[in-house]
Write a protein that holds these residues in place. Structure first.
Motif, mmCIF file in Angstrom:
data_model
loop_
_atom_site.group_PDB
_atom_site.id
_atom_site.type_symbol
_atom_site.label_atom_id
_atom_site.label_comp_id
_atom_site.label_asym_id
_atom_site.label_seq_id
_atom_site.Cartn_x
_atom_site.Cartn_y
_atom_site.Cartn_z
ATOM 1 N N THR A 92 -43.590 -16.668 17.472
ATOM 2 C CA THR A 92 -42.867 -17.438 17.558
ATOM 3 C C THR A 92 -44.220 -19.259 18.317
ATOM 4 O O THR A 92 -45.782 -18.457 19.086
ATOM 5 N N ALA A 313 -38.736 -22.155 20.753
ATOM 6 C CA ALA A 313 -39.793 -20.475 21.642
ATOM 7 C C ALA A 313 -39.016 -19.953 22.811
ATOM 8 O O ALA A 313 -39.150 -19.081 22.820
ATOM 9 N N ASP A 316 -35.901 -17.601 22.233
ATOM 10 C CA ASP A 316 -37.257 -16.380 21.301
ATOM 11 C C ASP A 316 -37.852 -15.513 22.572
ATOM 12 O O ASP A 316 -37.712 -13.755 22.126
#
Length: 338
Positions: A92, A313, A316
């Motif tokens: 990501t 972000a 993740d």
């Protein structure tokens, strides 16, 4: 150029720096920002009269185009050729927006006599680093700040206990002596701070100054774990927080209140409260209140099935850390003696 062969990841990350004469930085800023935004690239690039420094991410095609723009076809001409560049990959986007900033220095030391374009220490390749730092006549110094050193460093390395790179000059004055310390070896995250640190030491009369080419990141990328002299993880300045050998995602996280990196031991401390406080900011009530409200908003967003703005972000990265821990636990259980 260091490049990890992981083309299956959708995002390519470029970390780049180069000391070069750029007196026209003000004219370079807008075209560079426009190019990056047009390609969907995000991250931060710092421009100064002494060069360029930064980390950005985008699709592999976009980052390859940026490399061509910086080193060949763009307004920089050939001035950035030979830059220190490292590539890695991510699932990501590790950055939320694109910023091109103008600063007096690409890494701040505030020592006018220092000019890495004129003199720097001797570069040491990662493959030769272990042999150098194991010598008894070499003083090994970590040039990074205390919160970075706390996550990991090389065996026998001295910690200057600095909170900013500017303080490194005071450390040298108080703790290093060119008459006594004939050989000094230094290292940092990617190599840039050591360019200035080694130049500074040479300007202060130190005779033999060495620094790790490509920094810790290059060392971790190419050194087999069983041969490594680096203990712990390396702090990085994005939402990954830390990386280990092979530049694999580390286990460190950031305190949402003070942004201090946290180890597993820190997260097990009585003063750690997820999303609110940690042992390093336990007495800062103002930061705790702001972080608590942010955590409340995140919890609400999670209940509604929405991503809190700016946290995709980070979320993740944490998901991948948890998966990594679960995999390690499964492996441990599978290899447990009967």
């Amino acid at each position: 150029m260091a490049s990890l062969p992981q083309p299956h990841h959708p995002y390519k990350v470029m970390a780049v720096y180069k000391f070069a004469s750029l007196p026209d930085v003000e004219a370079l800023k807008a075209p560079l920002a426009e190019f990056c935004c047009g390609k969907g690239i995000k991250g931060t690039l710092i421009l100064a009269p002494e060069g360029i420094n930064g980390t950005v991410a985008g699709t592999p095609e976009a980052i390859d185009a940026l490399a061509d723009y910086l080193f060949a076809t763009g307004p920089f001409g050939t001035r950035l050729m030979g830059a220190e560049v490292k590539y890695s990959f991510a699932d990501t986007a590790p950055f939320l927006r694109m910023k091109v900033r103008l600063k007096p220095e690409i890494v701040t030391l505030r020592a006018p006599q220092v000019d890495p374009n004129r003199q720097v220490g001797t570069y040491v390749e990662p493959e030769d680093w272990n042999a150098l730092i194991e010598r008894n006549d070499v003083v090994l110094v970590d040039t990074r700040n205390d919160y970075e050193v706390g996550l990991g460093t090389f065996q026998r390395a001295l910690d200057p206990h600095t909170s900013s790179f500017v303080e490194f000059k005071d450390y040298v004055e108080k703790h290093l002596d060119p008459a006594r310390d004939k050989k000094v070896a230094m290292f940092c995250t990617g190599g840039i701070r050591c360019e200035k640190a080694s130049s500074y030491l040479l300007s202060q009369g130190f005779e033999e100054v060495f620094h790790l080419k490509g920094g810790i990141l290059r060392y971790l990328e190419v050194t087999p774990p069983e041969q490594s002299r680096f203990q712990g993880e390396c702090f990085v300045f994005d939402e990954r927080v830390s990386v280990g050998h092979g530049l694999e995602l580390g286990n460190a996280t950031l305190c949402r209140a003070c942004r201090h990196p946290l180890t597993e031991a820190d997260r097990g401390h009585a003063d750690y409260h997820e999303g609110v406080s940690c042992p390093y900011c336990k007495d800062d009530a103002a930061k705790h209140a702001a972080a608590a409200e942010r955590q409340r908003q995140m919890d609400l967003a999670k209940k509604r099935g929405l991503a809190h703005m700016g946290d995709a972000a980070l979320t993740d990265a944490e998901r991948r850390r948890q998966a990594k821990r679960a995999q390690a636990e499964r492996s441990r259980q599978a290899n447990k003696p009967d």
